[in-house]
Design a protein around this motif. Structure first.
Motif, PDB file in Angstrom:
ATOM      1  N   PRO A 170      76.671  31.138   0.788  1.00 13.73           N
ATOM      2  CA  PRO A 170      77.958  30.843   1.440  1.00 13.73           C
ATOM      3  C   PRO A 170      78.059  29.400   1.932  1.00 13.73           C
ATOM      4  N   LEU A 171      76.917  28.830   2.325  1.00 14.26           N
ATOM      5  CA  LEU A 171      76.945  27.459   2.842  1.00 14.26           C
ATOM      6  C   LEU A 171      77.108  26.431   1.729  1.00 14.26           C
ATOM      7  N   LEU A 173      79.259  26.609  -0.672  1.00 16.48           N
ATOM      8  CA  LEU A 173      80.607  26.575  -1.250  1.00 16.48           C
ATOM      9  C   LEU A 173      81.368  25.262  -1.044  1.00 16.48           C
ATOM     10  N   PRO A 174      81.328  24.631   0.161  1.00 12.98           N
ATOM     11  CA  PRO A 174      82.060  23.365   0.264  1.00 12.98           C
ATOM     12  C   PRO A 174      81.602  22.353  -0.783  1.00 12.98           C
TER      13      PRO A 174
END
Lengths: 223, 221
Positions: A170-171, A173-174
Motif C-alpha cells: 500500500p505504501l 502506490l504513490p
C-alpha cells in the motif's frame, strides 16, 4: 553527524558480501527472468496500458524480493556493524546499495521484457528508449527507498516474508502511480518538457521515504 | 458528562434532523443526493482528525523514552484506539459514498483517485493492525507500530492529498464538478455542514477515549 565515509563503507561492504555470496543476486535475476517469461507466454501483443501494467507489476515484485534481503544478517554481524556506524548512516548506506541493485535488476528485467514481449503497438509512433529507461530507473529508485525502510521494520519480526509485502505494497502506490504516468508519457513519445515534472515527482518520492526513514530509523533500530 | 460531549450530541442530532429536513439547492444529476454532504463528508473529516491524533500519540510515544524517562505504553494504546475508531469512520464514509455513487454515477465503485485513496488508507491501517498483532513483546510492538504509523501516515497524506490533484476525477470538488469550495457550497448548506463536521469529530474522539479507558480497566483487572 552523518559521515559520508561510513555510508560508503556500508555500501561497499554490502556489495562485497553480495558478490561473495552471489546466490542472493542470482535469485533476484532468476526471479525476474521467470516472471517475465511466464508473462510473455500468457500474453501476446498487449496494448500500451496492459504493457505498462505488466512491466510495473514485474518491477514491483522483483524489487520487493530484492529489498526483503536488505537487513538479513546474523546477530554477530549486527553487533559489529552497530559499533562501526550510527543508525542513520546504516539506513542511508543500505538504502543506496539496495536501490543501486534494484535499478540494475530493473533494467535487466526491462531488457528481458523487451526481448520476449517487445514494445506495444502504437500506430504512427516511434518509441525512444532513453526517456523510458530514465522513467523506469527513477521509478524503481523510488520503490526501493520505501522498500528498504519497510524491510527494516519487517526484519525486526520473525517469519516476516509475507508481512513485508502487506506492509509495503500500500505504501508503494504513490511512487507507483507517478512512475506509471511518467513511463506512459515516455512511451507515447511526449517531449521532454512534459516529462520533466513527472521525473521531478519521482525524485521527490525518492527523497520523502529517505528523509522520513532517516528520522525514524534510530527509534526502530534501538533494541 | 463534560460540556463538549453534550455539544457533540446536540450538533450531530441537529445535523441529522436539518440534514434531512432543510432546503437544499436543486442541481442537475445531484438532486436530493446533495444531502449526502452532511453525512458522507464529515466521516472523512473525522477520520483525518482521529488519524492525526493517532499520529501525534505515536510521536509522543517515541519521544517518551528518549530523555532517560521510562517509555509510556499508554500512549501506544491511545494511538491504536484512535486508529481503530478512525478506520470505522472511514468504512462509514466509504459506504455512504458508495450509496451516493450508485445514485449519481450509476455504479458503486469506479477507479477514481479519491476512491483509490480510500482503499489505500484502509489497506495501510489494516496492515498497521496486522503488524501489531504479529509481535508478542509489548514494548517492541509499541515501538515498531509507532514507527510504521508515522511513516505510513505521511505517505498516505501524499497519496490522498496530493496525487488526486494531479489527475482527472469525477468526484465532486475536482475539475468542473460542484462541491466543497467557496464559490459553490451554498451558504444555507454551511449552516448544517460545519456543525455536522464538528459534532462527528467530537463523537469520534469520545468513542476513542472510551476505548482508552476500557484498555486501562482491562489492564488493572
Amino acid at each position: 553527524m552523518i559521515r559520508l565515509k561510513a555510508i560508503k563503507t556500508i555500501f561497499l561492504w554490502d556489495w562485497e558480501l553480495e558478490f561473495r555470496r552471489s546466490s542472493g543476486w542470482f535469485v533476484s535475476i532468476l526471479f525476474s527472468a521467470i516472471v517475465t517469461f511466464m508473462t510473455s507466454t500468457l500474453i501476446r501483443q498487449p496494448s500500451a496500458n496492459t504493457w505498462l501494467a505488466l512491466l510495473w507489476m514485474i518491477l514491483v515484485f522483483t524489487s520487493l524480493q530484492l529489498a526483503s534481503r536488505t537487513f538479513s544478517a546474523n546477530e554477530g554481524q549486527w553487533l559489529y556493524i552497530n559499533q562501526l556506524v550510527n543508525p542513520m548512516e546504516l539506513l542511508l548506506g543500505k538504502s543506496l546499495s539496495t536501490s543501486f541493485s534494484t535499478v540494475l535488476v530493473s533494467i535487466f528485467s526491462f531488457s528481458l521484457f523487451y526481448l520476449w514481449i517487445g514494445f506495444p503497438n502504437i500506430p504512427g509512433q516511434e518509441i525512444l528508449l532513453a526517456p523510458l529507461i530514465i522513467s523506469l530507473s527513477l521509478g524503481s529508485l523510488a520503490l526501493s527507498f520505501t522498500l528498504t525502510f519497510t524491510s527494516a521494520i519487517a526484519s525486526k519480526i520473525d517469519g516476516s516474508a509475507s508481512l513485508m509485502s502487506v506492509l509495503s505494497i500500500p505504501l508503494l502506490l504513490p511512487a507507483l502511480l507517478v512512475s506509471l504516468r511518467s513511463s506512459k508519457l515516455a512511451l507515447l513519445g511526449e517531449p521532454l518538457h512534459v516529462l520533466y515534472p513527472n521525473w521531478i515527482g519521482e525524485i521527490a518520492l525518492c527523497g520523502l521515504p529517505l528523509a522520513l526513514g532517516a528520522v525514524l530509523f534510530p527509534y526502530l533500530w534501538r533494541s | 458528562m463534560r460540556a463538549w460531549k453534550i455539544t457533540g450530541i446536540i450538533l450531530v442530532a441537529y445535523s441529522l434532523y436539518a440534514g434531512l429536513m432543510s432546503d437544499v439547492p436543486r442541481l442537475a444529476i445531484l438532486n436530493e443526493t446533495i444531502r449526502n454532504l452532511y453525512f458522507h463528508v464529515p466521516m472523512w473529516f473525522t477520520m483525518i482528525a482521529l488519524l492525526g491524533n493517532s499520529l501525534a500519540q505515536s510521536i509522543r510515544f517515541l519521544r517518551s523514552g528518549h530523555d532517560g524517562s521510562s517509555i509510556n505504553l499508554e500512549l501506544d494504546a491511545k494511538a491504536k484506539n484512535f486508529a481503530e475508531v478512525a478506520l470505522v469512520f472511514s468504512l462509514l464514509g466509504l459506504f455512504t459514498g458508495m450509496i451516493w455513487a450508485k445514485a449519481t454515477w450509476g455504479t458503486y465503485w469506479t477507479a477514481d483517485p479519491k476512491l483509490n485513496g480510500t482503499a489505500v488508507t484502509l489497506l495501510i491501517y489494516l496492515a498497521y493492525f496486522v503488524l501489531r498483532s504479529s509481535i508478542e513483546d509489548m514494548e517492541k510492538r509499541a515501538r515498531l507500530a509507532a514507527v510504521y504509523n508515522i511513516f505510513a501516515f505521511v505517505l498516505m497524506i501524499v497519496f490522498i492529498g496530493v496525487l488526486p490533484r494531479l489527475t482527472e476525477s469525477l468526484h465532486p470538488g475536482n475539475g468542473g464538478n460542484p462541491a466543497f469550495a467557496n464559490y459553490d457550497l451554498d451558504s444555507g448548506m454551511r449552516i448544517v455542514f460545519y456543525p455536522a463536521v464538528i459534532g462527528w469529530i467530537i463523537i469520534g474522539w469520545w468513542i476513542s477515549q472510551l476505548r482508552n479507558r476500557l484498555d486501562i480497566l482491562n489492564k488493572q483487572k
